[in-house]
Structures are given as C-alpha cells and as structure tokens.
Design a protein around this motif. Structure first.
Motif, PDB file in Angstrom:
ATOM      1  N   GLY A  51       0.830  -1.203   0.000  1.00 42.73           N
ATOM      2  CA  GLY A  51       0.000   0.000   0.000  1.00 42.73           C
ATOM      3  C   GLY A  51       0.860   1.247   0.000  1.00 42.73           C
ATOM      4  O   GLY A  51       2.094   1.174   0.042  1.00 42.73           O
ATOM      5  N   HIS A  52       0.185   2.385  -0.030  1.00 46.21           N
ATOM      6  CA  HIS A  52       0.905   3.662  -0.031  1.00 46.21           C
ATOM      7  C   HIS A  52       1.337   4.034   1.387  1.00 46.21           C
ATOM      8  O   HIS A  52       0.736   3.590   2.371  1.00 46.21           O
ATOM      9  N   HIS A  53       2.348   4.876   1.476  1.00 48.94           N
ATOM     10  CA  HIS A  53       2.724   5.457   2.756  1.00 48.94           C
ATOM     11  C   HIS A  53       1.594   6.391   3.193  1.00 48.94           C
ATOM     12  O   HIS A  53       0.828   6.885   2.368  1.00 48.94           O
ATOM     13  N   SER A  54       1.528   6.659   4.473  1.00 49.24           N
ATOM     14  CA  SER A  54       0.494   7.576   4.981  1.00 49.24           C
ATOM     15  C   SER A  54       1.031   9.008   4.973  1.00 49.24           C
ATOM     16  O   SER A  54       2.235   9.236   4.838  1.00 49.24           O
ATOM     17  N   MET A  55       0.110   9.945   5.141  1.00 47.56           N
ATOM     18  CA  MET A  55       0.520  11.355   5.204  1.00 47.56           C
ATOM     19  C   MET A  55       1.498  11.572   6.348  1.00 47.56           C
ATOM     20  O   MET A  55       2.434  12.361   6.241  1.00 47.56           O
ATOM     21  N   GLU A  56       1.303  10.849   7.461  1.00 48.22           N
ATOM     22  CA  GLU A  56       2.150  11.013   8.644  1.00 48.22           C
ATOM     23  C   GLU A  56       3.594  10.590   8.369  1.00 48.22           C
ATOM     24  O   GLU A  56       4.514  11.092   9.002  1.00 48.22           O
ATOM     25  N   ASP A  57       3.782   9.657   7.427  1.00 44.11           N
ATOM     26  CA  ASP A  57       5.141   9.213   7.087  1.00 44.11           C
ATOM     27  C   ASP A  57       5.974  10.348   6.490  1.00 44.11           C
ATOM     28  O   ASP A  57       7.202  10.285   6.498  1.00 44.11           O
ATOM     29  N   PHE A  58       5.304  11.373   5.969  1.00 36.19           N
ATOM     30  CA  PHE A  58       5.999  12.501   5.340  1.00 36.19           C
ATOM     31  C   PHE A  58       5.911  13.770   6.183  1.00 36.19           C
ATOM     32  O   PHE A  58       6.342  14.834   5.750  1.00 36.19           O
ATOM     33  N   ALA A  59       5.345  13.677   7.382  1.00 36.93           N
ATOM     34  CA  ALA A  59       5.036  14.862   8.188  1.00 36.93           C
ATOM     35  C   ALA A  59       6.270  15.658   8.607  1.00 36.93           C
ATOM     36  O   ALA A  59       6.228  16.882   8.668  1.00 36.93           O
ATOM     37  N   VAL A  60       7.378  14.981   8.894  1.00 32.54           N
ATOM     38  CA  VAL A  60       8.568  15.679   9.371  1.00 32.54           C
ATOM     39  C   VAL A  60       9.620  15.702   8.268  1.00 32.54           C
ATOM     40  O   VAL A  60      10.095  14.662   7.813  1.00 32.54           O
ATOM     41  N   ARG A  61       9.976  16.917   7.852  1.00 35.15           N
ATOM     42  CA  ARG A  61      10.969  17.077   6.796  1.00 35.15           C
ATOM     43  C   ARG A  61      12.304  16.512   7.259  1.00 35.15           C
ATOM     44  O   ARG A  61      12.742  16.762   8.379  1.00 35.15           O
ATOM     45  N   GLY A  62      12.933  15.697   6.416  1.00 34.36           N
ATOM     46  CA  GLY A  62      14.193  15.061   6.777  1.00 34.36           C
ATOM     47  C   GLY A  62      13.995  13.684   7.378  1.00 34.36           C
ATOM     48  O   GLY A  62      14.954  12.948   7.571  1.00 34.36           O
ATOM     49  N   LYS A  63      12.741  13.343   7.717  1.00 34.10           N
ATOM     50  CA  LYS A  63      12.444  12.012   8.269  1.00 34.10           C
ATOM     51  C   LYS A  63      11.428  11.294   7.382  1.00 34.10           C
ATOM     52  O   LYS A  63      10.514  10.645   7.856  1.00 34.10           O
ATOM     53  N   GLU A  64      11.630  11.436   6.073  1.00 31.92           N
ATOM     54  CA  GLU A  64      10.785  10.748   5.121  1.00 31.92           C
ATOM     55  C   GLU A  64      11.068   9.244   5.216  1.00 31.92           C
ATOM     56  O   GLU A  64      12.064   8.842   5.799  1.00 31.92           O
ATOM     57  N   PRO A  65      10.224   8.406   4.643  1.00 29.37           N
ATOM     58  CA  PRO A  65      10.469   6.959   4.676  1.00 29.37           C
ATOM     59  C   PRO A  65      11.848   6.615   4.118  1.00 29.37           C
ATOM     60  O   PRO A  65      12.380   7.299   3.252  1.00 29.37           O
ATOM     61  N   LYS A  66      12.418   5.520   4.638  1.00 28.06           N
ATOM     62  CA  LYS A  66      13.787   5.140   4.272  1.00 28.06           C
ATOM     63  C   LYS A  66      13.890   4.491   2.895  1.00 28.06           C
ATOM     64  O   LYS A  66      14.958   4.472   2.301  1.00 28.06           O
ATOM     65  N   ASP A  67      12.789   3.951   2.391  1.00 33.46           N
ATOM     66  CA  ASP A  67      12.842   3.227   1.115  1.00 33.46           C
ATOM     67  C   ASP A  67      12.737   4.182  -0.065  1.00 33.46           C
ATOM     68  O   ASP A  67      11.815   4.117  -0.846  1.00 33.46           O
ATOM     69  N   GLU A  68      13.737   5.056  -0.171  1.00 34.36           N
ATOM     70  CA  GLU A  68      13.728   6.102  -1.203  1.00 34.36           C
ATOM     71  C   GLU A  68      14.689   5.766  -2.340  1.00 34.36           C
ATOM     72  O   GLU A  68      15.777   5.245  -2.127  1.00 34.36           O
ATOM     73  N   VAL A  69      14.228   6.096  -3.540  1.00 30.71           N
ATOM     74  CA  VAL A  69      15.066   6.009  -4.734  1.00 30.71           C
ATOM     75  C   VAL A  69      15.020   7.394  -5.368  1.00 30.71           C
ATOM     76  O   VAL A  69      13.949   7.985  -5.474  1.00 30.71           O
ATOM     77  N   GLN A  70      16.160   7.896  -5.780  1.00 29.49           N
ATOM     78  CA  GLN A  70      16.182   9.194  -6.450  1.00 29.49           C
ATOM     79  C   GLN A  70      16.405   8.959  -7.933  1.00 29.49           C
ATOM     80  O   GLN A  70      17.351   8.288  -8.326  1.00 29.49           O
ATOM     81  N   ILE A  71      15.501   9.520  -8.723  1.00 27.49           N
ATOM     82  CA  ILE A  71      15.530   9.325 -10.167  1.00 27.49           C
ATOM     83  C   ILE A  71      15.609  10.689 -10.842  1.00 27.49           C
ATOM     84  O   ILE A  71      14.869  11.602 -10.480  1.00 27.49           O
ATOM     85  N   TYR A  72      16.485  10.811 -11.804  1.00 27.67           N
ATOM     86  CA  TYR A  72      16.518  12.007 -12.634  1.00 27.67           C
ATOM     87  C   TYR A  72      15.672  11.713 -13.869  1.00 27.67           C
ATOM     88  O   TYR A  72      15.926  10.745 -14.582  1.00 27.67           O
ATOM     89  N   THR A  73      14.668  12.536 -14.091  1.00 29.28           N
ATOM     90  CA  THR A  73      13.756  12.306 -15.207  1.00 29.28           C
ATOM     91  C   THR A  73      13.181  13.632 -15.685  1.00 29.28           C
ATOM     92  O   THR A  73      13.615  14.695 -15.254  1.00 29.28           O
ATOM     93  N   TRP A  74      12.211  13.576 -16.567  1.00 31.34           N
ATOM     94  CA  TRP A  74      11.573  14.758 -17.131  1.00 31.34           C
ATOM     95  C   TRP A  74      10.070  14.683 -16.894  1.00 31.34           C
ATOM     96  O   TRP A  74       9.522  13.606 -16.637  1.00 31.34           O
ATOM     97  N   LYS A  75       9.392  15.822 -17.020  1.00 25.65           N
ATOM     98  CA  LYS A  75       7.951  15.856 -16.758  1.00 25.65           C
ATOM     99  C   LYS A  75       7.143  15.070 -17.782  1.00 25.65           C
ATOM    100  O   LYS A  75       5.992  14.747 -17.536  1.00 25.65           O
ATOM    101  N   ASP A  76       7.751  14.718 -18.921  1.00 25.13           N
ATOM    102  CA  ASP A  76       7.012  13.924 -19.905  1.00 25.13           C
ATOM    103  C   ASP A  76       7.237  12.421 -19.714  1.00 25.13           C
ATOM    104  O   ASP A  76       6.784  11.614 -20.520  1.00 25.13           O
ATOM    105  N   ALA A  77       7.919  12.038 -18.615  1.00 21.89           N
ATOM    106  CA  ALA A  77       8.128  10.612 -18.337  1.00 21.89           C
ATOM    107  C   ALA A  77       6.779   9.961 -18.055  1.00 21.89           C
ATOM    108  O   ALA A  77       5.951  10.502 -17.327  1.00 21.89           O
ATOM    109  N   THR A  78       6.567   8.787 -18.638  1.00 29.49           N
ATOM    110  CA  THR A  78       5.291   8.087 -18.454  1.00 29.49           C
ATOM    111  C   THR A  78       5.368   7.157 -17.246  1.00 29.49           C
ATOM    112  O   THR A  78       6.458   6.801 -16.776  1.00 29.49           O
TER     113      THR A  78
END
Length: 151
Positions: A51-78
């Motif tokens: 399922g999706h993370h909850s709003m509370e998982d993102f409530a504190v800046r810098g304490k986002e969920p640990k399962d993060e991937v950073q992707i460089y992409t463009w706004k036209d990415a499907t």
C-alpha cells in the motif's frame, strides 16, 4: 416543421439536438520535452509493498520513509517508464502479477502533506491502465514526491 424538413436525404430523421452544456474541449497533448536540451528534474520516489505510505510518514521534513530512490527524469516521463525504473531497484515490483499504484505526495494549503493516487500500471505492462500517462498530464509539479505502492 414539416416531416419533410425533419428528414435527411434517404428518408431517415435527423438526430435530436444535443442537450445540456457543450462537452469540455479535449486537453491538448503535451509537447514532448527535448531530453537532449532540457535538464532533468530530481524525482524522489518512495516504494512500499502492500500500500501507499500515509501522510504522517511525510510529516517531518528530513524524516521521510527510508525506502527512497532518487531518479533524474523529465515531466514527460510516463508511468510505464517509471515502472521499469522501479523494477530495477525493487525486486517485489518484478513479480509477474505485480501491480504498481502511483501517488503524488505534496503539501496542501495548510502545509500538511497529502498523498493523492494518480495512476496504476502492471509490472509487465500490456499497454492498458495508465501506462502512457505522463507526469505533467497527471498534474505533477517539480518538488512533489512520488509514492509507489507495490501490490
């Protein structure tokens, strides 16, 4: 109006006039981004099995969920392109019957993060669901996070 005036050539009656407001104009197709000349954006992607993370998982800046991937992409990415990228880093997304649900995570007018589902794809796409929808079409704004539920 006489019957003769209400009939087309060939004797069939004309269809009734449309009722209600006119249909909304179709949205113009987004112009593709020239990926050779346009700098990509950083998209922070958070994955979760079941399922999706909850709003509370993102409530504190810098304490986002640990399962993060950073992707460089463009706004036209499907969503299909993003599905394939997620499959590279999340083994659960490679299952033959895996379904991926995409949601944007962004602050609402009160500054609290909101998780809004925007589309679904199958791990091994068949061109259906929301495969061909681009981030920009779905209302993505630079700075939004992408939450991916692997179902």
């Amino acid at each position: 109006m006489s019957d003769a005036a209400a009939k087309r050539q060939g004797g069939r009656p004309l269809p009734p006039p449309p009722r209600g407001p006119p249909p909304p104009p179709s949205r113009p197709r987004l112009e593709p981004v020239d990926r050779e000349k346009t700098c990509p954006l950083l998209l922070r992607v958070f994955t979760k099995i079941g399922g999706h993370h909850s709003m509370e998982d993102f409530a504190v800046r810098g304490k986002e969920p640990k399962d993060e991937v950073q992707i460089y992409t463009w706004k036209d990415a499907t969503l299909r392109e993003l599905t394939d990228l997620v499959k590279e880093v999340a083994p659960a997304a490679r299952r033959r019957n895996a379904k991926l649900s995409f949601a944007f995570v962004f602050p609402d007018k009160n500054g609290r993060f909101k998780v809004q589902e925007v589309g679904k794809t199958l791990s091994y796409g068949n061109g259906r669901l929301d495969d061909g929808k681009a981030l920009a079409e779905l209302g993505f704004e630079i700075g939004d996070y992408l939450d991916v539920a692997i179902l």
